[in-house]
Design an enzyme around this catalytic site. Structure first.
Site, PDB file in Angstrom:
ATOM      1  N   TYR A 180       0.966  -1.238  -0.274  1.00 17.95           N
ATOM      2  CA  TYR A 180       0.397   0.377   0.038  1.00 17.95           C
ATOM      3  C   TYR A 180       0.730   0.991   0.040  1.00 17.95           C
ATOM      4  O   TYR A 180       2.295   0.661   0.976  1.00 17.95           O
ATOM      5  CB  TYR A 180      -1.172   0.213   1.367  1.00 17.95           C
ATOM      6  CG  TYR A 180      -0.089   0.061   2.237  1.00 17.95           C
ATOM      7  CD1 TYR A 180       0.171  -1.339   2.942  1.00 17.95           C
ATOM      8  CD2 TYR A 180       0.003   0.276   3.488  1.00 17.95           C
ATOM      9  CE1 TYR A 180       0.727  -1.974   4.015  1.00 17.95           C
ATOM     10  CE2 TYR A 180       1.090   0.580   4.692  1.00 17.95           C
ATOM     11  CZ  TYR A 180       0.955  -0.619   4.887  1.00 17.95           C
ATOM     12  OH  TYR A 180       1.536  -0.935   6.124  1.00 17.95           O
ATOM     13  N   PRO A 181       0.140   2.320  -0.363  1.00 21.21           N
ATOM     14  CA  PRO A 181       0.754   3.448  -0.445  1.00 21.21           C
ATOM     15  C   PRO A 181       0.768   4.551   1.018  1.00 21.21           C
ATOM     16  O   PRO A 181      -0.395   4.244   1.225  1.00 21.21           O
ATOM     17  CB  PRO A 181       0.445   4.379  -1.766  1.00 21.21           C
ATOM     18  CG  PRO A 181      -0.601   3.815  -1.584  1.00 21.21           C
ATOM     19  CD  PRO A 181      -0.686   2.558  -1.213  1.00 21.21           C
ATOM     20  N   LYS A 184       2.879  11.179   4.997  1.00 25.64           N
ATOM     21  CA  LYS A 184       2.871  11.721   6.564  1.00 25.64           C
ATOM     22  C   LYS A 184       2.381  13.091   6.274  1.00 25.64           C
ATOM     23  O   LYS A 184       2.166  13.568   5.762  1.00 25.64           O
ATOM     24  CB  LYS A 184       4.142  11.579   6.768  1.00 25.64           C
ATOM     25  CG  LYS A 184       5.246  10.157   7.154  1.00 25.64           C
ATOM     26  CD  LYS A 184       4.930   9.620   8.221  1.00 25.64           C
ATOM     27  CE  LYS A 184       5.349   8.339   8.412  1.00 25.64           C
ATOM     28  NZ  LYS A 184       7.123   8.469   9.218  1.00 25.64           N
ATOM     29  N   HIS A 207       9.186   3.228  16.083  1.00 26.29           N
ATOM     30  CA  HIS A 207       8.689   2.319  15.076  1.00 26.29           C
ATOM     31  C   HIS A 207       9.074   0.919  14.827  1.00 26.29           C
ATOM     32  O   HIS A 207       8.912   0.466  14.553  1.00 26.29           O
ATOM     33  CB  HIS A 207       8.419   3.823  13.823  1.00 26.29           C
ATOM     34  CG  HIS A 207       8.026   2.927  12.514  1.00 26.29           C
ATOM     35  ND1 HIS A 207       7.142   2.951  11.886  1.00 26.29           N
ATOM     36  CD2 HIS A 207       8.999   2.646  11.261  1.00 26.29           C
ATOM     37  CE1 HIS A 207       7.418   1.996  11.155  1.00 26.29           C
ATOM     38  NE2 HIS A 207       8.024   1.891  10.872  1.00 26.29           N
ATOM     39  N   GLN A 220       9.941  -6.254   5.281  1.00 28.59           N
ATOM     40  CA  GLN A 220       8.669  -5.252   4.989  1.00 28.59           C
ATOM     41  C   GLN A 220      10.091  -4.142   4.301  1.00 28.59           C
ATOM     42  O   GLN A 220      11.705  -4.747   4.101  1.00 28.59           O
ATOM     43  CB  GLN A 220       9.125  -3.961   5.932  1.00 28.59           C
ATOM     44  CG  GLN A 220       9.299  -2.558   6.496  1.00 28.59           C
ATOM     45  CD  GLN A 220      10.986  -2.907   6.959  1.00 28.59           C
ATOM     46  OE1 GLN A 220      11.380  -3.816   6.793  1.00 28.59           O
ATOM     47  NE2 GLN A 220      11.055  -2.183   7.498  1.00 28.59           N
TER      48      GLN A 220
END
Ligand code: 76R
Length: 288
Positions: A180-181, A184, A207, A220
């Site tokens: 998915y795109p 921020k 994160h 990822q």
């Protein structure tokens, strides 16, 4: 007397220009969502249809092997209104463009419709490195900063694990993909890009701590698309179990970097197909 364009104390009233994180770029990435024109395929002369399927499977097989210029993987998609997702990774944009057109230019191209495409480049955001460097070298001293940064980036690039992350491979035993795109936020009072480097680095470290809890369960790839496509990043996750996608994304929603600053685009989830599986799948569907 010459009147200055800006009062001498103006700079002091403004926050220091936020320093962007240095980043390393790796392979270019094209996410392609495709539909098969099943009606045209079924209506086609069986000989033509078979030739088209054979050419498609041969291309998919040739793409599958990861090597220096890159690789492409074909995934069968659940939902999203498309049949296939193809992930193309290549070392140059020129090679990526070629890969992205290869199917349409083949005989199989008569039966395939490209629904969505997304362009990005694998990106390693180096928040910690940038913050540490900024503690030793003044970023305002452009010459010294550029030199120190170039040296630090070259040293980083030499590391084996960095090179592996810049040229990602489909992890063995993790056939499921979720992509998915993302952006921020740049809302008033909630603007990622107006935060200090210190604050952004702290949020990204937190994160990363959440992300590392999924080590071994997920791989990822973050690819940057500022100036390349409509969002700021593409996220690509691989796993052996599709529920891991739900788990990490749910958990990250509560983490400040995502909870306060992330915007998400449409999700696509699928499963990797080998060239042979693709040939079998399409042959069965065609002969029905
Ligand atoms: O310092 C650190 O440890 C952080 C390393 C790191 C960076 C810089 C990191 C780690 N990511 C980084 C950058 Mn990530 N990531 C996502 C998503 O669903 C969501 O809420 C967000 C989607 C996931 C699932 C994920 C997973 N990451 C980024 C960026 C660019 C931001 C920027 O530069 O401002 C985005 C958009 C983004 C989004 N991230 C990790 C993970 C995981 C699993 C890790 C740990 C992996 C590892 O260190 O091996």
């Amino acid at each position: 007397m010459k009147i200055p364009m800006t009062p001498p104390n103006a700079a002091a009233d403004l926050p220091a220009a936020p320093l962007p994180p240095a980043a390393l770029e790796g392979w270019y990435v094209l996410h392609q969502s495709l539909s098969v024109d099943w009606a045209a395929l079924k209506a086609a002369d069986p000989g033509d249809a078979r030739e088209a399927l054979a050419s498609c499977a041969a291309i998919a097989e040739a793409w599958a092997t990861a090597s220096e210029p890159g690789w492409s993987g074909v995934y069968r998609v659940a939902g999203a209104g498309v049949d296939f997702l193809i992930l193309h990774f290549r070392d140059t944009l020129d090679r990526l463009i070629e890969a992205g057109h290869q199917l349409q230019l083949s005989v199989w191209g008569d039966y395939v419709i490209v629904r969505e495409e997304y362009l990005s480049v694998v990106e390693l955001g180096l928040y910690t490195l940038t913050r540490e460097l900024a503690g030793r070298v003044d970023p305002e001293d452009r010459e010294a900063w550029d030199l120190a940064l170039a040296e630090a980036l070259a040293a980083e690039r030499e590391k084996g694990f960095v090179r592996r992350r810049l040229q990602p491979r489909q992890p063995e035993h993790m056939p499921y993909v979720c992509t998915y795109p993302m952006d921020k936020r740049r809302n008033p009072g909630q603007n990622w890009y107006a935060l200090s480097l210190e604050d952004r680095a702290a949020l990204m470290a937190a994160h990363g701590t959440v992300g590392r809890r999924f080590a071994g369960r997920l791989v990822q790839v973050i690819s940057g698309s500022m100036g390349l496509d409509d969002w700021e990043w593409a996220v690509t996750l691989w796993s052996a179990d599709p529920l891991e996608f739900k788990a990490i994304i749910s958990e990250m929603r509560y983490d400040e970097a995502s909870a306060r600053y992330a915007e998400f685009g449409p999700f696509t989830v699928g499963k990797r197909l080998s060239g042979k599986e693709m040939r079998d799948l399409l042959t069965v569907d065609c002969d029905r």
